[in-house]
Scaffold this active site. Structure first.
Site, PDB file in Angstrom:
ATOM      1  N   MET A   1       0.705  -1.052  -0.283  1.00  0.00           N
ATOM      2  CA  MET A   1       0.301   0.077  -0.378  1.00  0.00           C
ATOM      3  C   MET A   1       0.686   1.273  -0.225  1.00  0.00           C
ATOM      4  O   MET A   1       0.651   2.160   0.251  1.00  0.00           O
ATOM      5  CB  MET A   1      -0.880  -0.116   1.394  1.00  0.00           C
ATOM      6  CG  MET A   1      -1.934  -1.333   1.580  1.00  0.00           C
ATOM      7  SD  MET A   1      -3.002  -1.226   2.131  1.00  0.00           S
ATOM      8  CE  MET A   1      -3.184  -1.098   3.562  1.00  0.00           C
ATOM      9  N   GLY A   2       2.196   0.961  -0.301  1.00  0.00           N
ATOM     10  CA  GLY A   2       3.264   2.256  -0.578  1.00  0.00           C
ATOM     11  C   GLY A   2       3.623   2.715   0.701  1.00  0.00           C
ATOM     12  O   GLY A   2       3.321   1.957   1.742  1.00  0.00           O
TER      13      GLY A   2
ATOM     14  N   HIS B   1       8.836   0.903   3.356  1.00  0.00           N
ATOM     15  CA  HIS B   1      10.148   1.289   4.600  1.00  0.00           C
ATOM     16  C   HIS B   1      11.156  -0.271   4.495  1.00  0.00           C
ATOM     17  O   HIS B   1      10.565  -0.819   3.656  1.00  0.00           O
ATOM     18  CB  HIS B   1       9.431   1.076   5.671  1.00  0.00           C
ATOM     19  CG  HIS B   1       7.554   0.418   6.020  1.00  0.00           C
ATOM     20  ND1 HIS B   1       8.647  -1.196   6.504  1.00  0.00           N
ATOM     21  CD2 HIS B   1       6.785   0.029   6.367  1.00  0.00           C
ATOM     22  CE1 HIS B   1       7.797  -2.063   6.191  1.00  0.00           C
ATOM     23  NE2 HIS B   1       6.438  -0.449   6.540  1.00  0.00           N
TER      24      HIS B   1
ATOM     25  N   HIS C   1       9.545  -3.549   3.710  1.00  0.00           N
ATOM     26  CA  HIS C   1       8.933  -3.639   1.856  1.00  0.00           C
ATOM     27  C   HIS C   1       9.485  -4.425   1.128  1.00  0.00           C
ATOM     28  O   HIS C   1       9.867  -4.820   0.437  1.00  0.00           O
ATOM     29  CB  HIS C   1       8.296  -2.963   1.327  1.00  0.00           C
ATOM     30  CG  HIS C   1       6.521  -2.069   1.844  1.00  0.00           C
ATOM     31  ND1 HIS C   1       6.689  -0.527   2.944  1.00  0.00           N
ATOM     32  CD2 HIS C   1       6.296  -2.857   2.580  1.00  0.00           C
ATOM     33  CE1 HIS C   1       5.620  -0.742   3.769  1.00  0.00           C
ATOM     34  NE2 HIS C   1       5.004  -1.601   2.876  1.00  0.00           N
TER      35      HIS C   1
ATOM     36  N   LYS D   1       4.209  -9.335   9.282  1.00  0.00           N
ATOM     37  CA  LYS D   1       3.957  -8.749  10.263  1.00  0.00           C
ATOM     38  C   LYS D   1       2.315  -9.350   9.930  1.00  0.00           C
ATOM     39  O   LYS D   1       2.336  -8.777  10.412  1.00  0.00           O
ATOM     40  CB  LYS D   1       4.139  -7.323   9.866  1.00  0.00           C
ATOM     41  CG  LYS D   1       3.578  -6.469   9.713  1.00  0.00           C
ATOM     42  CD  LYS D   1       4.160  -5.708  11.355  1.00  0.00           C
ATOM     43  CE  LYS D   1       3.731  -4.739  11.491  1.00  0.00           C
ATOM     44  NZ  LYS D   1       2.827  -4.194  10.837  1.00  0.00           N
TER      45      LYS D   1
ATOM     46  N   LYS E   1       8.429  -2.360  11.908  1.00  0.00           N
ATOM     47  CA  LYS E   1       8.512  -1.186  10.982  1.00  0.00           C
ATOM     48  C   LYS E   1       7.225  -1.361  10.426  1.00  0.00           C
ATOM     49  O   LYS E   1       6.362  -2.570   9.476  1.00  0.00           O
ATOM     50  CB  LYS E   1       9.085  -1.348   9.762  1.00  0.00           C
ATOM     51  CG  LYS E   1      10.695  -1.570  10.768  1.00  0.00           C
ATOM     52  CD  LYS E   1      12.122  -0.791   9.793  1.00  0.00           C
ATOM     53  CE  LYS E   1      12.783  -1.115  10.277  1.00  0.00           C
ATOM     54  NZ  LYS E   1      13.890   0.996   9.765  1.00  0.00           N
TER      55      LYS E   1
HETATM   56  P1  AMP Z   1       1.279  -3.281   3.359  1.00  0.00           P
HETATM   57  O1  AMP Z   1       1.379  -2.111   2.708  1.00  0.00           O
HETATM   58  O2  AMP Z   1       1.720  -3.043   5.224  1.00  0.00           O
HETATM   59  O3  AMP Z   1      -0.194  -3.775   2.767  1.00  0.00           O
HETATM   60  O4  AMP Z   1       1.819  -4.580   3.312  1.00  0.00           O
HETATM   61  C1  AMP Z   1       2.583  -4.577   2.356  1.00  0.00           C
HETATM   62  C2  AMP Z   1       3.494  -6.192   2.573  1.00  0.00           C
HETATM   63  O5  AMP Z   1       4.646  -6.031   3.508  1.00  0.00           O
HETATM   64  C3  AMP Z   1       2.363  -7.042   3.410  1.00  0.00           C
HETATM   65  O6  AMP Z   1       3.157  -8.472   3.178  1.00  0.00           O
HETATM   66  C4  AMP Z   1       3.622  -6.928   5.183  1.00  0.00           C
HETATM   67  O7  AMP Z   1       3.260  -7.567   5.543  1.00  0.00           O
HETATM   68  C5  AMP Z   1       4.776  -6.677   4.450  1.00  0.00           C
HETATM   69  N1  AMP Z   1       5.292  -5.782   5.511  1.00  0.00           N
HETATM   70  C6  AMP Z   1       5.005  -4.454   6.014  1.00  0.00           C
HETATM   71  N2  AMP Z   1       5.365  -4.235   7.919  1.00  0.00           N
HETATM   72  C7  AMP Z   1       6.503  -5.267   7.199  1.00  0.00           C
HETATM   73  C8  AMP Z   1       7.775  -5.761   8.488  1.00  0.00           C
HETATM   74  N3  AMP Z   1       8.043  -4.773   9.239  1.00  0.00           N
HETATM   75  N4  AMP Z   1       8.452  -6.330   8.046  1.00  0.00           N
HETATM   76  C9  AMP Z   1       8.115  -7.785   6.756  1.00  0.00           C
HETATM   77  N5  AMP Z   1       6.910  -7.444   6.244  1.00  0.00           N
HETATM   78  C10 AMP Z   1       6.321  -5.724   5.896  1.00  0.00           C
END
Ligand code: AMP
Length: 290
Positions: A30-31, A34, A37, A149, A184
């Site tokens: 979702m952008g 960090h 990602h 996460k 994160k």
């Molecule tokens: P999001 O942008 O929050 O939807 O996350 C996109 C992907 O990044 C998802 O598969 C999350 O589980 C992964 N992700 C987000 N934060 C972390 C983290 N701290 N460590 C590992 N993967 C992460």
């Protein structure tokens, strides 16, 4: 790195890469990227020939409108980070591209949603499964990369892939943390300074629970109680949404015998951000089945 907003252009790119015999790795996000990602992008670059990432804040998975409206964005920084981690294509679709006709057809998740975030955010995983079905259909990846996460999401995406016969292998990647232990998250920037100081306690509480298991505790009520006690002492600003101990990836309640893989998962609400975190622990075999 290519930046595409059009699904037809992305499909054509993928078709051409597949004609060349390349494998496609896909990382949906979702952008507001960090290092969490970044770790998925790097894993994808190691294990797939071509890496496609998407950055799309999916409206249908948000339960609270203000969470959606205030979701942080920084496209310029995202482009730099994705490129530096070996992403070949960043897909940045508009909402109308992904949802051309007002949700006429959606996906409903019937299992693994009565616990954790599925329980406290009803409908959230229907939105996740719907958008991933669309993205998987557009990208047609060989491999998809998700972070532990969001451990419940990983379990549900496994079910989605199996239910809809997607020819996709899911690779689950470990949680990346700040040096003080806080997982994160794009939402961490929405913590107030004193909340940010307190937030590392969430992981410490999870460590108290996993330490108990490592020391031989097998009563899940006792494990939850030890985490709860830690939070009562160390978490003053956050409000506990849930603390649960479940079998993983089944996400079923642990009965009297605890063996196999177990997850301790928590969610805590701060004033402008709801944080989630978890640890998974291998509790060994069921001795009675040996
Ligand atoms: P999001 O942008 O929050 O939807 O996350 C996109 C992907 O990044 C998802 O598969 C999350 O589980 C992964 N992700 C987000 N934060 C972390 C983290 N701290 N460590 C590992 N993967 C992460």
């Amino acid at each position: 790195m290519l930046q595409l907003a059009d699904s037809a252009a992305l499909r054509e790119f993928v078709r051409n890469q597949k004609k060349l015999g390349k494998t496609i790795g896909f990382v949906p996000t979702m952008g507001y990227l960090h290092e969490g990602h970044a770790s998925l992008f790097k894993k994808a670059a190691e294990t797939s020939d071509v890496v496609i990432a998407s950055s799309f804040v999916n409206p249908t998975q948000f339960v609270e409108n203000d969470d959606y409206d205030n979701y942080p964005k920084d496209n310029k920084r995202d482009v730099r980070l994705a490129e530096s981690c070996g992403v070949n294509v960043l897909f940045l679709p508009e909402v109308e591209t992904i949802y051309p006709n007002e949700q006429q057809v959606t996906v409903k998740v019937n299992d693994k949603t009565d616990v954790l975030c599925g329980k406290s955010r009803p409908g959230h995983f229907d939105g996740v499964a719907t958008v991933l079905t669309k993205l998987f259909t557009i990208v047609e990846p060989n491999y998809v990369y998700f972070g532990m996460k969001d451990a419940q999401q990983v379990a549900i995406v496994h079910s989605l892939i199996k239910s809809f016969h997607f020819p996709i292998t899911l690779i689950a990647c470990p949680i990346i943390r700040e040096t003080d232990g806080l997982a994160k998250s794009s939402r961490n920037v929405r913590l107030l300074p004193n909340e940010r100081r307190e937030a590392p306690e969430l992981y410490k509480g999870l460590q108290v629970g996993s330490e108990k298991i490592r020391n031989g505790e097998r009563n899940f009520d006792q494990i939850i109680a030890s985490v709860r006690r830690y939070y009562e002492l160390h978490v003053q600003l956050g409000v506990i949404d849930y603390i649960e101990v479940l079998n993983y990836p089944e996400l079923t309640r642990v009965k009297d015998k605890m063996y196999g893989r177990i997850i301790i998962a928590i969610a805590v609400r701060y004033s402008n951000a709801r944080l989630i975190d978890n640890v998974t622990i291998d509790c060994g075999h069921d001795e009675s089945e040996a």
